[in-house]
Enzyme design. Structure first.
Site, PDB file in Angstrom:
ATOM      1  N   HIS A 170      -0.499  -2.744  -2.255  1.00 62.31           N
ATOM      2  CA  HIS A 170       0.281  -1.941  -1.149  1.00 62.31           C
ATOM      3  C   HIS A 170       1.603  -1.791  -0.983  1.00 62.31           C
ATOM      4  O   HIS A 170       2.030  -0.636  -0.569  1.00 62.31           O
ATOM      5  CB  HIS A 170       0.123  -3.388   0.092  1.00 62.31           C
ATOM      6  CG  HIS A 170       0.962  -3.343   1.294  1.00 62.31           C
ATOM      7  ND1 HIS A 170       0.332  -2.932   2.383  1.00 62.31           N
ATOM      8  CD2 HIS A 170       2.243  -3.123   1.644  1.00 62.31           C
ATOM      9  CE1 HIS A 170       0.988  -2.636   3.248  1.00 62.31           C
ATOM     10  NE2 HIS A 170       2.522  -2.831   2.923  1.00 62.31           N
ATOM     11  N   GLU A 171       2.447  -2.509  -1.769  1.00 63.90           N
ATOM     12  CA  GLU A 171       3.959  -1.732  -1.922  1.00 63.90           C
ATOM     13  C   GLU A 171       3.919  -0.451  -2.967  1.00 63.90           C
ATOM     14  O   GLU A 171       4.854   0.244  -2.480  1.00 63.90           O
ATOM     15  CB  GLU A 171       4.829  -2.920  -2.710  1.00 63.90           C
ATOM     16  CG  GLU A 171       4.893  -4.177  -1.962  1.00 63.90           C
ATOM     17  CD  GLU A 171       5.440  -4.100  -0.671  1.00 63.90           C
ATOM     18  OE1 GLU A 171       6.217  -3.296  -0.281  1.00 63.90           O
ATOM     19  OE2 GLU A 171       4.936  -5.070   0.379  1.00 63.90           O
ATOM     20  N   ASP A 211      -1.893  -0.022   3.180  1.00 66.66           N
ATOM     21  CA  ASP A 211      -3.203  -0.936   3.169  1.00 66.66           C
ATOM     22  C   ASP A 211      -4.078  -0.233   2.594  1.00 66.66           C
ATOM     23  O   ASP A 211      -4.925  -0.511   1.578  1.00 66.66           O
ATOM     24  CB  ASP A 211      -3.349  -1.390   4.519  1.00 66.66           C
ATOM     25  CG  ASP A 211      -2.577  -2.621   4.839  1.00 66.66           C
ATOM     26  OD1 ASP A 211      -1.725  -3.187   4.092  1.00 66.66           O
ATOM     27  OD2 ASP A 211      -2.732  -2.962   6.206  1.00 66.66           O
ATOM     28  N   GLU A 270       2.358   1.165   7.197  1.00 69.90           N
ATOM     29  CA  GLU A 270       1.432   0.144   6.916  1.00 69.90           C
ATOM     30  C   GLU A 270       0.164   0.340   6.753  1.00 69.90           C
ATOM     31  O   GLU A 270      -0.464  -0.175   5.640  1.00 69.90           O
ATOM     32  CB  GLU A 270       1.830  -0.941   7.819  1.00 69.90           C
ATOM     33  CG  GLU A 270       3.435  -1.429   7.667  1.00 69.90           C
ATOM     34  CD  GLU A 270       3.811  -1.775   6.567  1.00 69.90           C
ATOM     35  OE1 GLU A 270       3.062  -2.757   5.630  1.00 69.90           O
ATOM     36  OE2 GLU A 270       4.936  -1.386   6.287  1.00 69.90           O
ATOM     37  N   HIS A 275       3.442   2.253  -0.647  1.00 68.31           N
ATOM     38  CA  HIS A 275       4.591   2.714  -0.013  1.00 68.31           C
ATOM     39  C   HIS A 275       5.373   3.790  -0.718  1.00 68.31           C
ATOM     40  O   HIS A 275       5.740   4.922  -0.225  1.00 68.31           O
ATOM     41  CB  HIS A 275       5.741   1.517   0.463  1.00 68.31           C
ATOM     42  CG  HIS A 275       5.338   0.651   1.631  1.00 68.31           C
ATOM     43  ND1 HIS A 275       4.781   1.371   2.884  1.00 68.31           N
ATOM     44  CD2 HIS A 275       5.038  -0.614   1.773  1.00 68.31           C
ATOM     45  CE1 HIS A 275       4.650   0.442   3.848  1.00 68.31           C
ATOM     46  NE2 HIS A 275       4.772  -0.649   3.305  1.00 68.31           N
TER      47      HIS A 275
HETATM   48 ZN   LIG Z   1       4.335  -2.549   3.879  1.00 68.21          ZN
END
Ligand SMILES: [Zn+2]
Length: 408
Positions: free
Chosen positions: A273-274, A355, A351, A277
């Site tokens: 997930h990071e 995801d 977000e 980003h």
């Molecule tokens: Zn996040």
């Protein structure tokens, strides 16, 4: 006087709307949840979550009321003007008057908010088993924070105030350049200069987790050397992870609590997930929107600051940078709320994207279970009111994230 009444209406409205939405949110938590969530969260856990939120709601209510009363009292008794006049008895230079004024207001605000923070950490967080801080660590943190603000904030403030008085015609864009450079610097070096003053960050230890991460990092085109573990456990048992920095200075930071609470594959999901980003360029987009925002605010302030009425309203002897900025800050509240709504909306979108990225790496189910575990551990609200989410949430609520992941 009209300016004063406009500020009164703005502040009271902000307070009332905020309180109503907080209350709606608290009540909404008790409404029925989806069968999928009901299966994961037992009644006793939901009760504990609600009690935690009630405790935070009550303190929040009194804290906001207290702040509102303090500010309105200062405004209507011309207290800000008085503080300004008092400082002028000892300090002559305009730039120094502004710096001393903000120092006085800043120190007073820290002292007034201290009892609330102590209550929050040592009563509420303690009661629910989150707090890991000793009283000593709490106050050492406060002292470090204050020194850091005095040093960095003092420097920036002196520079900006100097420009305001020396180059009034070019103020807004000169100040903008300085703020933009400062934001860029902070985005790059926050993790390597500021964070180490409060926490220890270590590279991942050798072991099966590191091997797994190495493999995923390679697949996602991310350098393993940029993954760090931080000792968040010295302050709170809550877990977290974040992505920060740009270029060579980019890094993913995992809390040691997260590593303890999750299975290896779930940690991998959070890490993916990071990385999402990073791959979706969220940090650079945030930096650019932040800089554009600052430019807009400075331009508006420059435009409004010359109005004599602002200074008359708070009982000032004469116009000044600090009092102009103070009144502007109050008047700007409605716009700043709109900006924060837009930022939160964008952040929730980001977000979902991150995801989605984790799902494409094959960690859909592990991300789902890690989100559920973290919600449980951190006693987050699993059933927030949609209006509250719209106003305050930078991350979508658990249910929406699970549903979004199912679509991937
Ligand atoms: Zn996040």
């Amino acid at each position: 006087m009209i300016v004063l009444y406009v500020i009164l209406i703005i502040l009271v409205l902000e307070y009332v709307v905020g309180e109503v939405v907080d209350y709606l949110n608290l009540k909404h938590e008790l409404k029925p949840i989806s069968p999928e969530l009901a299966e994961k969260f037992t009644f006793s856990l939901r009760k504990k979550m609600h009690l935690y939120h009630v405790a935070n709601y009550r303190t929040g209510f009194f804290h906001s009321l207290f702040s509102l009363v303090v500010i309105l009292t200062l405004l209507f008794s011309f207290g800000f003007g008085e503080i300004d006049s008092y400082i002028r008895k000892f300090v002559e230079h305009e730039v120094m008057v502004s710096v001393v004024f903000f120092a006085v207001i800043g120190i007073a605000a820290s002292i007034l908010s201290l009892p609330w923070q102590v209550f929050n950490v040592f009563y509420i967080e303690n009661r629910f088993g989150f707090n890991r801080q000793s009283v000593k660590l709490f106050f050492v943190d406060k002292l470090k924070g204050l020194l850091l603000t005095a040093l960095i904030g003092g420097f920036l403030l002196t520079l900006i105030t100097y420009i305001y008085y020396q180059f009034p015609d070019n103020f807004w864009w000169l100040a903008w350049v300085i703020f933009a450079a400062f934001s860029l610097f902070m985005t790059m070096f926050y993790s390597s200069i500021i964070v180490p003053l409060f926490n220890k960050q270590k590279p991942l230890e050798d072991g099966s987790l590191r091997t797994k991460i190495e493999e995923v990092a390679k697949r996602a085109n991310f350098k393993l050397e940029n993954v760090f573990v931080i000792d968040g456990s010295k302050r709170s048992s809550k877990s977290n992870a974040y992505f920060t920095g740009l270029g060579a200075k980019k890094r993913i930071v995992l809390y040691d609590t997260l590593i303890n609470d999750l299975e290896e594959d779930e940690i991998m999901a959070v890490l993916s997930h990071e990385i999402g980003h990073y791959r979706k360029k969220h940090i650079i987009i945030n930096l650019i929107t932040g800089v554009l925002q600052t430019g807009f605010i400075l331009f508006l302030f420059d435009f409004i600051a010359s109005y004599e009425a602002l200074y008359v309203a708070i009982g000032a002897e004469k116009p000044s940078f600090h009092l102009g900025l103070l009144v502007f800050g109050f008047l700007f509240t409605p716009l700043s709320i709109i900006i924060s709504l837009a930022m939160n909306y964008w952040s929730r979108k980001a977000e979902y994207q991150a995801d989605g990225f984790a799902a494409t790496l094959g960690y859909k189910n592990q991300l789902k279970s890690s989100l559920i575990k973290l919600t449980d551990k951190n006693l987050s609200n699993i059933n927030p009111h949609p209006i509250y989410v719209f106003m305050h949430y930078s991350h979508p609520p658990l249910n929406n994230r699970l549903q979004n992941l199912d679509k991937n």
